[in-house]
Design a protein around this motif. Structure first.
Motif, PDB file in Angstrom:
ATOM      1  N   ILE A  21       0.837  -1.210   0.000  1.00  0.00           N
ATOM      2  CA  ILE A  21       0.000   0.000   0.000  1.00  0.00           C
ATOM      3  C   ILE A  21       0.865   1.250   0.000  1.00  0.00           C
ATOM      4  CG2 ILE A  21      -1.642   1.352   1.364  1.00  0.00           C
ATOM      5  CD1 ILE A  21      -2.811  -1.344   2.340  1.00  0.00           C
ATOM      6  N   VAL A  22       1.877   1.276   0.879  1.00  0.00           N
ATOM      7  CA  VAL A  22       2.713   2.461   1.009  1.00  0.00           C
ATOM      8  C   VAL A  22       3.547   2.681  -0.248  1.00  0.00           C
ATOM      9  CG1 VAL A  22       4.616   3.497   2.306  1.00  0.00           C
ATOM     10  CG2 VAL A  22       2.756   2.375   3.524  1.00  0.00           C
ATOM     11  N   GLY A  90     -11.768  -0.956   1.084  1.00  0.00           N
ATOM     12  CA  GLY A  90     -10.750  -1.911   0.646  1.00  0.00           C
ATOM     13  C   GLY A  90      -9.497  -1.212   0.142  1.00  0.00           C
ATOM     14  N   ASN A  91      -8.513  -2.012  -0.217  1.00  0.00           N
ATOM     15  CA  ASN A  91      -7.205  -1.467  -0.593  1.00  0.00           C
ATOM     16  C   ASN A  91      -7.217  -0.559  -1.820  1.00  0.00           C
ATOM     17  OD1 ASN A  91      -5.924  -2.589   1.586  1.00  0.00           O
ATOM     18  ND2 ASN A  91      -5.204  -4.402   0.499  1.00  0.00           N
ATOM     19  N   VAL A 165      -4.360   4.051   9.739  1.00  0.00           N
ATOM     20  CA  VAL A 165      -5.694   4.609   9.998  1.00  0.00           C
ATOM     21  C   VAL A 165      -6.722   3.996   9.050  1.00  0.00           C
ATOM     22  CG1 VAL A 165      -7.066   6.736   9.917  1.00  0.00           C
ATOM     23  CG2 VAL A 165      -4.773   6.771  10.905  1.00  0.00           C
ATOM     24  N   ALA A 166      -6.278   3.653   7.834  1.00  0.00           N
ATOM     25  CA  ALA A 166      -7.191   3.119   6.830  1.00  0.00           C
ATOM     26  C   ALA A 166      -7.797   1.776   7.238  1.00  0.00           C
ATOM     27  CB  ALA A 166      -6.470   2.969   5.503  1.00  0.00           C
ATOM     28  N   GLY A 171      -9.327  -1.222   4.988  1.00  0.00           N
ATOM     29  CA  GLY A 171      -8.001  -1.368   4.397  1.00  0.00           C
ATOM     30  C   GLY A 171      -7.209  -2.438   5.120  1.00  0.00           C
ATOM     31  N   GLY A 172      -6.303  -3.077   4.400  1.00  0.00           N
ATOM     32  CA  GLY A 172      -5.491  -4.110   5.027  1.00  0.00           C
ATOM     33  C   GLY A 172      -4.213  -3.539   5.618  1.00  0.00           C
TER      34      GLY A 172
END
Length: 219
Positions: A21-22, A90-91, A165-166, A171-172
């Motif tokens: 994600i990052v 979701g992602n 936070v997500a 979010g995963g």
């Protein structure tokens, strides 16, 4: 402790998901931030592409988005996320929303770092006939490379925070792991395992960013 041992495979999976994600948000948000920052810098009064209306629009947009707490921005940007990526949770939605927020945050950092470049260097390039594109890629960005690396390192830390936070909106990653298996299960050991892993990740990237910045400053 037994619960943590059982959850170790999921912990590592969550860590990889956080990196995924990052990395994507740093890529998309970094490009967006570079464009916004260059737009702010170049359109400023006295700069090579001075344009007051463009500067005012970009400046208002950045000042409007940056102060919004990310948890509120997540909710506010859900309709736009649904429109762009087809879902508000979701992602995919998280990556889109974080990238959007990071673009404006990074834009201001890029602008501030570009302002550290000596105007004399820009004028020298203009005096020998260099056009705007050549000045940007051969003078402006190389001269500001060290501060820009530090700026992107700083935003990486912020993105890790945003990804955590997500977890509140599906979010995963490590934030979701700590929330589901630590906080909601009243298991502080699991929560702290996720926290320590995030700290290690941030420290490693901070060390790398500092090292790269020192290399750039010594050019």
């Amino acid at each position: 402790m037994d619960a943590l041992i059982e959850l170790l495979p999921l912990l590592w999976t969550s860590a990889v998901e956080t990196l995924y994600i990052v990395a994507l948000t740093l890529f998309f948000g970094g490009i967006g931030g570079l464009i916004v920052g260059l737009g702010l810098y170049l359109s400023r009064a006295g700069n090579i592409l001075e344009n007051r209306p463009v500067f005012l629009v970009l400046n208002v947009l950045v000042n409007f988005v940056r102060p919004i707490p990310f948890i509120i921005f997540l909710a506010a940007a859900q309709p736009l996320a649904r429109l762009v990526v087809g879902t508000g949770i979701g992602n995919p939605a998280i990556i889109f929303t974080i990238s959007l927020a990071a673009s404006f945050a990074m834009g201001r950092i890029v602008e501030q770092n570009l302002l550290t470049v000596s105007p004399g260097v820009i004028e020298a390039a203009r005096s020998v006939g260099a056009g705007p594109v050549r000045i940007i890629f051969t003078v402006l960005l190389p001269e500001a490379l060290g501060p820009l690396i530090l700026g992107y390192t700083f935003i990486f830390v912020a993105l890790v925070d945003m990804s955590a936070v997500a977890g509140y909106v599906g979010g995963g990653g490590l934030g979701n792991f700590a929330l589901l298996y630590g906080y909601r299960q009243f298991n502080p050991i699991v929560t702290w395992a996720a926290v320590l892993l995030i700290i290690v990740l941030v420290q490693a990237v901070q060390f790398l960013g500092n090292w790269l910045a020192r290399k750039a400053f010594r050019r």
